[in-house]
Design a protein around this motif. Structure first.
Motif, mmCIF file in Angstrom:
data_model
loop_
_atom_site.group_PDB
_atom_site.id
_atom_site.type_symbol
_atom_site.label_atom_id
_atom_site.label_comp_id
_atom_site.label_asym_id
_atom_site.label_seq_id
_atom_site.Cartn_x
_atom_site.Cartn_y
_atom_site.Cartn_z
ATOM 1 N N TYR A 1 7.180 -3.376 -14.085
ATOM 2 C CA TYR A 1 6.141 -4.318 -14.459
ATOM 3 C C TYR A 1 6.737 -5.452 -15.295
ATOM 4 O O TYR A 1 7.388 -5.224 -16.304
ATOM 5 C CB TYR A 1 5.054 -3.593 -15.252
ATOM 6 C CG TYR A 1 3.957 -4.486 -15.784
ATOM 7 C CD1 TYR A 1 3.207 -5.278 -14.924
ATOM 8 C CD2 TYR A 1 3.670 -4.533 -17.148
ATOM 9 C CE1 TYR A 1 2.210 -6.099 -15.399
ATOM 10 C CE2 TYR A 1 2.666 -5.344 -17.639
ATOM 11 C CZ TYR A 1 1.933 -6.128 -16.762
ATOM 12 O OH TYR A 1 0.941 -6.948 -17.241
ATOM 13 N N ARG A 2 6.497 -6.703 -14.865
ATOM 14 C CA ARG A 2 7.055 -7.870 -15.547
ATOM 15 C C ARG A 2 5.966 -8.806 -16.073
ATOM 16 O O ARG A 2 6.256 -9.959 -16.387
ATOM 17 C CB ARG A 2 7.987 -8.625 -14.601
ATOM 18 C CG ARG A 2 9.160 -7.806 -14.095
ATOM 19 C CD ARG A 2 10.003 -7.256 -15.229
ATOM 20 N NE ARG A 2 10.613 -8.306 -15.999
ATOM 21 C CZ ARG A 2 11.825 -8.801 -15.747
ATOM 22 N NH1 ARG A 2 12.541 -8.325 -14.734
ATOM 23 N NH2 ARG A 2 12.322 -9.746 -16.518
ATOM 24 N N GLY A 3 4.738 -8.341 -16.151
ATOM 25 C CA GLY A 3 3.680 -9.150 -16.753
ATOM 26 C C GLY A 3 2.592 -9.521 -15.757
ATOM 27 O O GLY A 3 2.698 -9.287 -14.551
ATOM 28 N N THR A 4 1.532 -10.104 -16.293
ATOM 29 C CA THR A 4 0.376 -10.533 -15.504
ATOM 30 C C THR A 4 0.163 -12.023 -15.683
ATOM 31 O O THR A 4 0.129 -12.523 -16.815
ATOM 32 C CB THR A 4 -0.893 -9.774 -15.934
ATOM 33 O OG1 THR A 4 -0.704 -8.375 -15.719
ATOM 34 C CG2 THR A 4 -2.097 -10.241 -15.132
ATOM 35 N N GLU A 5 0.042 -12.723 -14.587
ATOM 36 C CA GLU A 5 -0.180 -14.167 -14.614
ATOM 37 C C GLU A 5 -1.682 -14.439 -14.425
ATOM 38 O O GLU A 5 -2.279 -14.019 -13.447
ATOM 39 C CB GLU A 5 0.612 -14.846 -13.505
ATOM 40 C CG GLU A 5 0.494 -16.365 -13.502
ATOM 41 C CD GLU A 5 0.937 -16.976 -14.808
ATOM 42 O OE1 GLU A 5 0.046 -17.406 -15.581
ATOM 43 O OE2 GLU A 5 2.153 -17.021 -15.073
#
Length: 304
Positions: free
Chosen positions: A91-95
């Motif tokens: 998981y690398r974040g939510t845009e």
């Protein structure tokens, strides 16, 4: 009821890192113009050698591959929409920023809606606090608050919501009786505000593990099950008649007491115990009877 996820890593939403897609779109257009200009100026003539032809193919294929690579990173975010970004499963974040966005093509993006969803549940049959089978349904307004929890902490968050709504409805419905004419308990039929608040709290407690927030919840259908509906209708009618009779008798006693007190205070007539009892009996019959009474006129003395 809080769901505990023991032995499982819980997720938490964090801001994703993506680039604005408009500069990348302008870069692609510039590269496309350069490719067209370069190819147009290097078209091999008839009889050109093999090296010239290979150079032309290289100038044509390589830019196309670069353009395809850059174009694969585009995606769009609409209002109240989120994109969960992962890199090889991490998981690398939510845009959440709206508009045209761009990320490296090897990163995966999974879009999900964070808008309000409205669900009208199916009618479920449960037993109320007194064991009576009833049919009950509700309407729920919910939305995704944490996209990471919704994506990674439950298998299918929409199916999870549907199941937990039914479970929460059963739990709240079994805590209270359907009806109570004595007014001593909170009932499903009469305590709508309390029941809806309990249902809202129950669902928020159950769904927070999936990053879901319930904004509104309320009963939309409530009835006795068909197999006891007729019997419970008679019981309700009997309870209503008893309650009404009790109120009528209580009011009649007060009216008789006031009448006797007024007669005594104004010295209108002096009654002995026997006549007082007869008067009380007659007034109770008049005040509590279901039908109109027919007075009997006594033309004789008081004691005839």
């Amino acid at each position: 009821m809080t769901v505990e996820l023991r032995g499982m890593k819980t997720s938490s939403e964090q801001a994703g890192s993506s680039f604005s897609g408009y500069p990348m779109l302008a870069l692609i257009l510039v590269l496309l113009v350069l490719v067209i200009w370069n190819v147009a100026g290097n078209v091999p003539m008839d009889g050109a050698d093999k090296a010239a032809k290979l150079t032309f193919v290289g100038l044509l294929v390589l830019p196309i591959l670069v353009l395809a690579f850059l174009a694969a990173g585009f995606f769009m975010i609409q209002p109240n929409q989120a994109a969960v970004i992962t890199l090889f499963g991490e998981y690398r974040g939510t845009e959440r920023r709206e508009g045209l966005r761009w990320i490296w093509p090897w990163m995966t993006k999974n879009k999900l809606s964070v808008r309000a969803h409205n669900i009208h549940s199916e009618r479920v049959k449960i037993n109320d606090l007194r064991g009576n089978p009833i049919e009950i349904a509700c309407n729920v307004v919910w939305r995704v608050a944490d996209s990471a929890e919704a994506s990674f902490d439950v298998d299918d968050y929409k199916e999870f919501v549907n199941i937990q709504i039914e479970a929460g409805l059963r739990t709240v419905g079994s805590r209270h009786p359907y009806d109570d004419f004595e007014g001593e308990e909170v009932t499903l039929r009469g305590g709508a505000d309390v029941i809806n608040r309990e249902l809202l709290e129950e669902l928020n407690d159950r769904l927070k593990v999936a990053g879901i927030i319930v904004d509104e919840a309320g009963l939309t259908h409530l009835a006795y099950a068909s197999e006891i509906a007729s019997a419970m209708l008679k019981r309700q009618q009997a309870d209503a008649i008893i309650a009404a009779r009790a109120k009528i008798v209580l009011g009649a006693v007060g009216m008789v007491e006031d009448a006797l007190t007024k007669l005594a205070q104004d010295d209108i007539v002096e009654l002995d115990d026997e006549r007082r009892a007869a008067m009380v009996s007659n007034l109770m019959v008049v005040l509590c009877g279901e039908k109109d009474v027919h007075p009997v006129i006594n033309a004789g003395s008081l004691y005839q």
